[in-house]
Design a protein around this motif. Structure first.
Motif, PDB file in Angstrom:
ATOM      1  N   SER A 181       0.823  -1.212   0.000  1.00  0.00           N
ATOM      2  CA  SER A 181       0.000   0.000   0.000  1.00  0.00           C
ATOM      3  C   SER A 181       0.855   1.260   0.000  1.00  0.00           C
ATOM      4  O   SER A 181       0.478   2.273  -0.604  1.00  0.00           O
ATOM      5  N   ASN A 182       2.011   1.229   0.671  1.00  0.00           N
ATOM      6  CA  ASN A 182       2.892   2.405   0.672  1.00  0.00           C
ATOM      7  C   ASN A 182       3.337   2.766  -0.742  1.00  0.00           C
ATOM      8  O   ASN A 182       3.386   3.950  -1.108  1.00  0.00           O
ATOM      9  N   VAL A 183       3.632   1.764  -1.543  1.00  0.00           N
ATOM     10  CA  VAL A 183       4.030   2.019  -2.927  1.00  0.00           C
ATOM     11  C   VAL A 183       2.856   2.552  -3.726  1.00  0.00           C
ATOM     12  O   VAL A 183       2.983   3.522  -4.493  1.00  0.00           O
ATOM     13  N   MET A 184       1.682   1.950  -3.546  1.00  0.00           N
ATOM     14  CA  MET A 184       0.527   2.335  -4.341  1.00  0.00           C
ATOM     15  C   MET A 184      -0.018   3.709  -3.945  1.00  0.00           C
ATOM     16  O   MET A 184      -0.649   4.379  -4.753  1.00  0.00           O
ATOM     17  N   TYR A 227      -7.997   0.370   3.609  1.00  0.00           N
ATOM     18  CA  TYR A 227      -7.781   0.749   5.010  1.00  0.00           C
ATOM     19  C   TYR A 227      -6.402   1.371   5.210  1.00  0.00           C
ATOM     20  O   TYR A 227      -6.234   2.299   6.007  1.00  0.00           O
ATOM     21  N   GLN A 228      -5.419   0.880   4.472  1.00  0.00           N
ATOM     22  CA  GLN A 228      -4.064   1.418   4.591  1.00  0.00           C
ATOM     23  C   GLN A 228      -3.888   2.728   3.841  1.00  0.00           C
ATOM     24  O   GLN A 228      -2.843   3.362   3.982  1.00  0.00           O
ATOM     25  N   GLY A 229      -4.857   3.150   3.041  1.00  0.00           N
ATOM     26  CA  GLY A 229      -4.773   4.459   2.410  1.00  0.00           C
ATOM     27  C   GLY A 229      -4.858   4.480   0.902  1.00  0.00           C
ATOM     28  O   GLY A 229      -4.801   5.552   0.295  1.00  0.00           O
ATOM     29  N   VAL A 230      -5.016   3.337   0.256  1.00  0.00           N
ATOM     30  CA  VAL A 230      -5.143   3.308  -1.199  1.00  0.00           C
ATOM     31  C   VAL A 230      -6.501   3.912  -1.578  1.00  0.00           C
ATOM     32  O   VAL A 230      -7.521   3.657  -0.933  1.00  0.00           O
ATOM     33  N   PRO A 232      -9.951   4.305  -2.865  1.00  0.00           N
ATOM     34  CA  PRO A 232     -10.941   3.284  -3.227  1.00  0.00           C
ATOM     35  C   PRO A 232     -11.486   3.432  -4.645  1.00  0.00           C
ATOM     36  O   PRO A 232     -12.044   2.475  -5.188  1.00  0.00           O
ATOM     37  N   LYS A 233     -11.334   4.601  -5.252  1.00  0.00           N
ATOM     38  CA  LYS A 233     -11.793   4.780  -6.626  1.00  0.00           C
ATOM     39  C   LYS A 233     -10.848   4.133  -7.637  1.00  0.00           C
ATOM     40  O   LYS A 233     -11.191   4.022  -8.815  1.00  0.00           O
ATOM     41  N   MET A 234      -9.674   3.717  -7.165  1.00  0.00           N
ATOM     42  CA  MET A 234      -8.674   3.157  -8.079  1.00  0.00           C
ATOM     43  C   MET A 234      -8.528   1.650  -7.957  1.00  0.00           C
ATOM     44  O   MET A 234      -7.645   1.062  -8.580  1.00  0.00           O
ATOM     45  N   ILE A 235      -9.387   0.998  -7.174  1.00  0.00           N
ATOM     46  CA  ILE A 235      -9.186  -0.427  -6.912  1.00  0.00           C
ATOM     47  C   ILE A 235     -10.533  -1.131  -6.841  1.00  0.00           C
ATOM     48  O   ILE A 235     -11.542  -0.532  -6.458  1.00  0.00           O
ATOM     49  N   ALA A 236     -10.555  -2.418  -7.233  1.00  0.00           N
ATOM     50  CA  ALA A 236     -11.786  -3.207  -7.175  1.00  0.00           C
ATOM     51  C   ALA A 236     -11.431  -4.684  -7.140  1.00  0.00           C
ATOM     52  O   ALA A 236     -10.417  -5.103  -7.710  1.00  0.00           O
ATOM     53  N   PRO A 237     -12.274  -5.509  -6.457  1.00  0.00           N
ATOM     54  CA  PRO A 237     -12.037  -6.963  -6.441  1.00  0.00           C
ATOM     55  C   PRO A 237     -12.840  -7.664  -7.528  1.00  0.00           C
ATOM     56  O   PRO A 237     -13.886  -7.185  -7.976  1.00  0.00           O
ATOM     57  N   ILE A 238     -12.360  -8.839  -7.919  1.00  0.00           N
ATOM     58  CA  ILE A 238     -13.087  -9.668  -8.871  1.00  0.00           C
ATOM     59  C   ILE A 238     -12.733 -11.127  -8.586  1.00  0.00           C
ATOM     60  O   ILE A 238     -11.570 -11.448  -8.313  1.00  0.00           O
ATOM     61  N   GLY A 239     -13.735 -11.995  -8.591  1.00  0.00           N
ATOM     62  CA  GLY A 239     -13.519 -13.415  -8.334  1.00  0.00           C
ATOM     63  C   GLY A 239     -13.709 -14.244  -9.586  1.00  0.00           C
ATOM     64  O   GLY A 239     -14.707 -14.090 -10.298  1.00  0.00           O
ATOM     65  N   PHE A 240     -12.740 -15.130  -9.852  1.00  0.00           N
ATOM     66  CA  PHE A 240     -12.801 -15.973 -11.044  1.00  0.00           C
ATOM     67  C   PHE A 240     -13.066 -17.437 -10.707  1.00  0.00           C
ATOM     68  O   PHE A 240     -13.044 -18.276 -11.623  1.00  0.00           O
ATOM     69  N   SER A 241     -13.276 -17.742  -9.421  1.00  0.00           N
ATOM     70  CA  SER A 241     -13.501 -19.127  -9.013  1.00  0.00           C
ATOM     71  C   SER A 241     -12.322 -19.995  -9.515  1.00  0.00           C
ATOM     72  O   SER A 241     -11.163 -19.626  -9.342  1.00  0.00           O
ATOM     73  N   SER A 242     -12.621 -21.109 -10.179  1.00  0.00           N
ATOM     74  CA  SER A 242     -11.562 -21.981 -10.710  1.00  0.00           C
ATOM     75  C   SER A 242     -11.462 -21.887 -12.228  1.00  0.00           C
ATOM     76  O   SER A 242     -10.879 -22.764 -12.875  1.00  0.00           O
TER      77      SER A 242
END
Length: 279
Positions: A181-184, A227-230, A232-242
């Motif tokens: 997160s410090n880098v990002m 939570y560490q400060g990134v 939130p408008k620049m990040i998102a999760p996505i799940g691909f299962s298997s």
């Protein structure tokens, strides 16, 4: 002559005796104040002692002794004002006031963040963090960093981040994501966090399928980075299962390679992830 003076002397004597008796009775009525004051002092000391004993910390014995000494040996002191300078004589209207000079505005501090925000810098910094702080994990294949034409990819094996069939981050994962997160934060870029599983069904009653597991694991990583400060408008999760295995799920070792979370950091400039994906 002697008979006349004798009754007068006797009358004066009776008056003196009555006056003395009245004085003695008046003094006797006020003596209860001394006993009452002693009683109140002892009662106060008793409650102070109970309070001090109730506080069970190191050094309480010394504090109790000092408190009791302070109660019994206290000396009342009068507070007198201390004059500084010459005393002021006259009405306040005689005093002249000077206008205070305005405080000059603070000189803006130059931004110390490096100006070079190219994707190659992000890759170099993340690689440096991994090699210096998590070299053992990199050698064992738990962490892998790579670069392509469009993305910088930081791959983290699920065994490093989570327990079996769990989606809550481990302490080691939190420590790693703090450095990431410090880098990002210094070099903001669009980040896609991808969750992947093997082809075995989940053995948890809380999760209906690997879709849930992969999505929740990716979301846990996003939550920690935000939570560490990134941003939130620049990040998102996505799940691909298997559905996106690295290797074929033929054995235990292969399935371990497929259970992973990958941070894909875009090399294209964008102000937010939504515009990056849909505009």
């Amino acid at each position: 002559m002697s008979e006349t003076s004798s009754p007068r002397r006797s009358s004066r004597r009776r008056q003196a005796v009555i006056k003395s008796a009245n004085t003695s009775s008046s003094l006797g009525r006020d003596r209860w104040l001394l006993s009452y004051a002693d009683f109140i002092t002892l009662l106060f000391a008793f409650f102070v002692a109970l309070y001090s004993i109730a506080i069970q910390h190191k050094g309480d014995e010394v504090r109790l002794t000092e408190t009791l000494y302070g109660v019994f040996d206290a000396v009342q002191k009068s507070i007198k004002p201390i004059n500084i300078g010459e005393p002021i004589i006259g009405d306040p209207k005689d005093i002249k006031f000077e206008d205070a000079a305005p405080v000059p505005a603070a000189t803006p501090v130059a931004d110390k963040k490096p100006q070079d925000t190219s994707p190659s810098v992000v890759f170099s910094l993340l690689k440096q963090v991994v090699e210096e702080q998590f070299q053992g994990l990199q050698q064992s294949g738990q962490i892998n960093i790579s670069e392509s034409a469009d993305w910088v990819s930081l791959e983290l094996k699920s065994g490093l981040l989570f327990g079996e069939s769990e989606y809550e981050l481990s302490n080691e994962a939190v420590a790693l994501l703090m450095l990431v997160s410090n880098v990002m934060i210094s070099y903001p870029s669009v980040i896609m966090v991808e969750g992947n599983t093997d082809n075995l069904p989940t053995n948890s009653s809380r999760l209906a399928s690997n879709w849930h597991l992969s999505s929740l694991r990716a979301a846990s990583v996003v939550d920690e980075l935000v939570y560490q400060g990134v941003n939130p408008k620049m990040i998102a999760p996505i799940g691909f299962s298997s559905e996106r295995p690295k290797v074929r799920n033929t054995n235990t070792y292969a399935r371990q390679q497929n259970r992973r979370v990958t941070l894909r950091i875009s090399k294209r400039n964008a102000s937010n992830l939504y515009d990056y994906l849909f505009k």
